[in-house]
Design an enzyme around this catalytic site. Structure first.
Site, PDB file in Angstrom:
ATOM      1  N   ASP A   8     123.046  26.426 -14.430  1.00 39.37           N
ATOM      2  CA  ASP A   8     121.912  26.461 -13.513  1.00 39.37           C
ATOM      3  C   ASP A   8     122.041  25.285 -12.553  1.00 39.37           C
ATOM      4  OD1 ASP A   8     121.044  28.613 -14.952  1.00 39.37           O
ATOM      5  OD2 ASP A   8     119.202  27.687 -15.685  1.00 39.37           O
ATOM      6  N   ASP A 129     113.194  39.348 -15.280  1.00 37.34           N
ATOM      7  CA  ASP A 129     112.690  38.198 -16.028  1.00 37.34           C
ATOM      8  C   ASP A 129     111.283  38.503 -16.509  1.00 37.34           C
ATOM      9  OD1 ASP A 129     115.078  36.896 -15.369  1.00 37.34           O
ATOM     10  OD2 ASP A 129     114.239  36.196 -13.468  1.00 37.34           O
TER      11      ASP A 129
END
Length: 240
Positions: A8, A129
């Site tokens: 990330d 998500d």
């Protein structure tokens, strides 16, 4: 089962968030390429990258870091975060990304998502998500009214081939993954789309359980950075 170690990116650094909270961020490395090289040395074939800045802003501020990883390793890189127009899709394809992951736009502009799936096929995946059964977008800062089942059904109708599904409540918490969520998804939709599990995978037991129910791929993030899981051991365990 394919193993995707995760990087990330925030401000060019390798970070991890806790349950998607940008205020609960830990910086693990300043050089993303170096981390990617370590993953490759451990035997990784794939890499999952998220541009956290792009996820909020809808642009590609960490594009150079992603390019360096693709050019500097042999990893097959999927990239999400900020995929809001076709130019970005093409830009990532041109530097050799395995696929881009559309997230926010799958909710905000279904026609765009459908068009990208038609034009770019397997080179486009969608990230779904989940927060309490609803789809979250814009870097997980906005929870919509769209349910998981509605989202999966719509995407399958559009011909998407890969869905990366993250349980936000589990992400980065090192408390185990949501096996029952993935069991349900595989049973209902696994015959139509590859479902990649993400969020909370923190032990070999987690991986064994999702492998047993037929999940074809798993993303591992924080557990690698804390040492809870050894990537080389994981890859050896689940190699084809």
């Amino acid at each position: 089962m394919k193993i995707f170690p995760a990087i990330d990116l925030k401000d060019g650094q390798v970070v991890r968030l806790l349950k998607g909270d940008y205020n609960k961020m830990t910086v693990y490395a300043e050089d993303p390429l170096e981390v990617a090289e370590e993953f490759q040395e451990a035997g990784a074939e794939y890499l999952h990258v998220v541009d956290l800045d792009g996820a909020i802003d809808g642009n590609t501020p960490n594009f150079a870091a992603v390019r360096d990883i693709i050019e500097g390793t042999d990893l097959k890189v999927e990239i999400g975060g900020g995929i809001r127009n076709e130019e970005i899709v093409v830009d990532y394809a041109q530097i050799g990304a395995l696929r881009v992951i559309i997230g926010t736009m799958a909710i905000k502009d279904p026609e765009f998502t459908s068009r990208m799936i038609r034009k770019h096929g397997k080179n486009v995946a969608v990230g779904v998500d989940i927060a309490d059964g609803k789809v979250a977008i814009e870097g997980w800062t906005n929870v919509t009214d769209t349910t998981t089942d509605e989202m999966f059904s719509n995407l399958i109708d559009e011909g998407v081939r890969t869905i990366i599904c993250t349980d936000i409540a589990k992400d980065g918490a090192m408390e185990g993954t949501n096996v029952e969520l993935y069991r349900k998804l595989v049973e209902e939709y696994g015959g139509y789309v590859d479902i990649i599990a993400s969020g909370g995978i923190s032990s070999l037991e987690d991986l064994d359980r999702i492998a047993e129910i037929g999940v074809p791929g798993a993303i591992i993030g924080k557990a690698l950075y804390t040492g809870a899981l050894d990537l080389a051991e994981v890859i050896e365990r689940y190699k084809d």
